[in-house]
Design an enzyme around this catalytic site. Structure first.
Site, PDB file in Angstrom:
ATOM      1  CD1 TRP A 271      -1.987  -2.213   1.650  1.00 43.41           C
ATOM      2  CD2 TRP A 271      -2.911  -1.300   0.049  1.00 43.41           C
ATOM      3  NE1 TRP A 271      -3.009  -2.994   1.064  1.00 43.41           N
ATOM      4  CE2 TRP A 271      -3.592  -2.499   0.085  1.00 43.41           C
ATOM      5  CE3 TRP A 271      -3.158  -0.306  -1.076  1.00 43.41           C
ATOM      6  CZ2 TRP A 271      -4.666  -2.931  -0.827  1.00 43.41           C
ATOM      7  CZ3 TRP A 271      -4.277  -0.870  -2.263  1.00 43.41           C
ATOM      8  CH2 TRP A 271      -4.829  -2.088  -1.801  1.00 43.41           C
TER       9      TRP A 271
ATOM     10  CG  ASP B 137      -3.386   4.059   3.711  1.00 43.08           C
ATOM     11  OD1 ASP B 137      -4.392   3.578   4.423  1.00 43.08           O
ATOM     12  OD2 ASP B 137      -2.930   3.420   2.654  1.00 43.08           O
TER      13      ASP B 137
ATOM     14  CE  LYS C 191      -8.350  -3.591   3.687  1.00 44.88           C
ATOM     15  NZ  LYS C 191      -7.580  -2.333   2.764  1.00 44.88           N
TER      16      LYS C 191
HETATM   17  C1  LIG Z   1      -7.126  -2.121   1.706  1.00 45.35           C
HETATM   18  C2  LIG Z   1      -6.230  -0.992   1.569  1.00 45.35           C
HETATM   19  C3  LIG Z   1      -5.965   0.211   0.763  1.00 45.35           C
HETATM   20  C4  LIG Z   1      -6.937   0.126  -0.305  1.00 45.35           C
HETATM   21  O1  LIG Z   1      -8.143   0.362   0.197  1.00 45.35           O
HETATM   22  P1  LIG Z   1      -9.389   0.746  -1.315  1.00 45.35           P
HETATM   23  O2  LIG Z   1     -10.443   1.282  -0.375  1.00 45.35           O
HETATM   24  O3  LIG Z   1      -9.488  -0.778  -1.868  1.00 45.35           O
HETATM   25  O4  LIG Z   1      -8.657   1.488  -2.244  1.00 45.35           O
HETATM   26  C5  LIG Z   1      -5.082   1.027   1.131  1.00 45.35           C
HETATM   27  N1  LIG Z   1      -4.387   1.182   2.083  1.00 45.35           N
HETATM   28  C6  LIG Z   1      -4.160   0.298   3.183  1.00 45.35           C
HETATM   29  C7  LIG Z   1      -3.297   0.156   4.403  1.00 45.35           C
HETATM   30  C8  LIG Z   1      -5.161  -0.844   3.037  1.00 45.35           C
HETATM   31  O5  LIG Z   1      -5.283  -1.886   3.980  1.00 45.35           O
END
Ligand SMILES: *Cc1c(COP(=O)(O)O)cnc(C)c1O
Length: 360
Positions: A103, A172, A196
């Site tokens: 990511w 993030d 998540k």
């Molecule tokens: C799942 C994830 C993403 C991507 O998320 P989307 O909503 O599918 O774009 C980005 N960063 C991290 C740390 C993730 O776990």
């Protein structure tokens, strides 16, 4: 109804049963509105009440300071890899990324499409099995520094905010937001996809310090400016209303548990229980450096790929699903987000112990 499984998926992830039951109860008529939240106008007073209550609860739980704006956006966490540099970087300005996994690499690639970016530090040399140290890095040349608080694929995490002295740190937090207490004021921007640890797919939350809203070049397309959505209180266009409502139910569930302090204690207890079992097993090996191990995604393997495969199958048969590791790591990855109860951990350990006895 068939029996519910324990879902160890990395995302979309399992939701608290109480949240699903509440959604079910309110499915046909939210309150006395006579309609589902899915059917409501995003301009109706019923919906607005939900929308602003979700913002209020999020502010309360994360202790978000007054000088920050909360945005409910779409496009996933992935859109932020572009949207943040589009809004923040002027011509010639550079960002830096702490590269701790896929990511972070995606963020790096996204920023590269919009402006300039450097790798501040990377753990790719050891397949992202640890979090690189950055305390001695000079970050003065960068407009912002991007880090990933929890590395969903590799099962590592930043135990605290990276120790860099910079006024604009971007995080993030897609896979560990609301799992522990964090200091929002140490960040310029925090963002997270909801699917998540905060609800369902379709919603991305961005928490942004107000002074950053004004940096954007006026020629940027209106929809892609944070300021557009800030002015409209995330109702510039049709908001992802049901995903926002679901996030609201998750926030209320966390509040009922006692807030983030209580949530954090539960998550620590769950992670400790599982890692302690794995460490003592003399059969399973965790793949992340001990001091950097994630509380959300637990990555481990047996002594062979064949055994790993057989174990995933055994887990499936026991109603413990989505335990297969990501292909670049192998082994197993069991995601144990907020919604995974301790009973799920105990059920997993029971299967791991049986499998060990059969195969050791
Ligand atoms: C799942 C994830 C993403 C991507 O998320 P989307 O909503 O599918 O774009 C980005 N960063 C991290 C740390 C993730 O776990």
């Amino acid at each position: 109804m068939s029996q519910r499984v324990y879902n160890f998926s990395a995302g979309p992830a399992m939701l608290p049963l109480a949240v699903l039951e509440r959604a079910q109860k309110e499915l046909l008529s939210h309150g006395d509105s006579g309609q589902s939240v899915m059917e409501m106008s995003h301009r109706s007073s019923e919906y607005e009440a939900i929308h602003f209550k979700v913002e209020k609860d999020l502010r309360e739980l994360l202790n978000i300071p007054e000088n920050y704006t909360v945005l409910f956006l779409q496009g996933g966490a992935s859109l932020q890899f572009h949207m943040i540099p589009l809004n923040i970087l002027k011509q010639g300005e550079k960002a830096a990324v702490i590269v701790t996994g896929n990511w972070a690499k995606k963020a790096l690639a996204g920023i590269k499409e919009v402006g300039l970016v450097d790798v501040l530090a990377s753990s790719e040399d050891k397949n992202f099995s640890y979090v690189p140290k950055v305390a001695d890095k000079d970050v003065s040349a960068y407009k912002y520094v991007h880090y990933v608080s929890n590395n969903t694929i590799y099962g590592t995490r930043e135990t605290s905010i990276p120790p860099i002295n910079h006024p604009l740190i971007v995080s993030d937090m897609s896979s560990d937001i609301l799992s522990r207490e964090i200091d929002v004021s140490k960040h310029g921007i925090i963002f997270a996809g909801a699917q998540k640890n905060m609800g369902i797919a379709g919603l991305t939350v961005v928490i942004i310090r107000n002074d950053l809203l004004d940096l954007v070049d006026p020629s940027t397309p209106e929809f892609l400016k944070f300021s557009t959505h800030a002015k409209a209180q995330s109702l510039f266009n049709t908001a992802p209303t049901y995903a926002i409502y679901m996030a609201g139910l998750v926030l209320e569930w966390i509040k009922d548990l006692g807030g983030l302090k209580a949530m954090e204690a539960l998550n620590k207890a769950k992670a400790d229980r599982l890692y302690n079992y794995l460490d003592a097993s003399n059969f399973y090996e965790t793949t992340a450096a001990k001091e950097d191990r994630s509380w959300m995604n637990v990555t481990f393997k047996t002594s062979s790929e064949d055994l790993d495969k057989a174990l995933v199958k055994k887990c499936d048969a026991a109603g413990l699903v989505n335990t297969k590791g990501y292909r670049t790591v192998g082994g197993l990855r069991c995601s144990i987000y907020n919604a995974m109860p301790m009973e799920g951990i105990e059920a997993l350990i029971e299967v791991l112990e049986q499998f060990k006895k059969e195969n050791a």
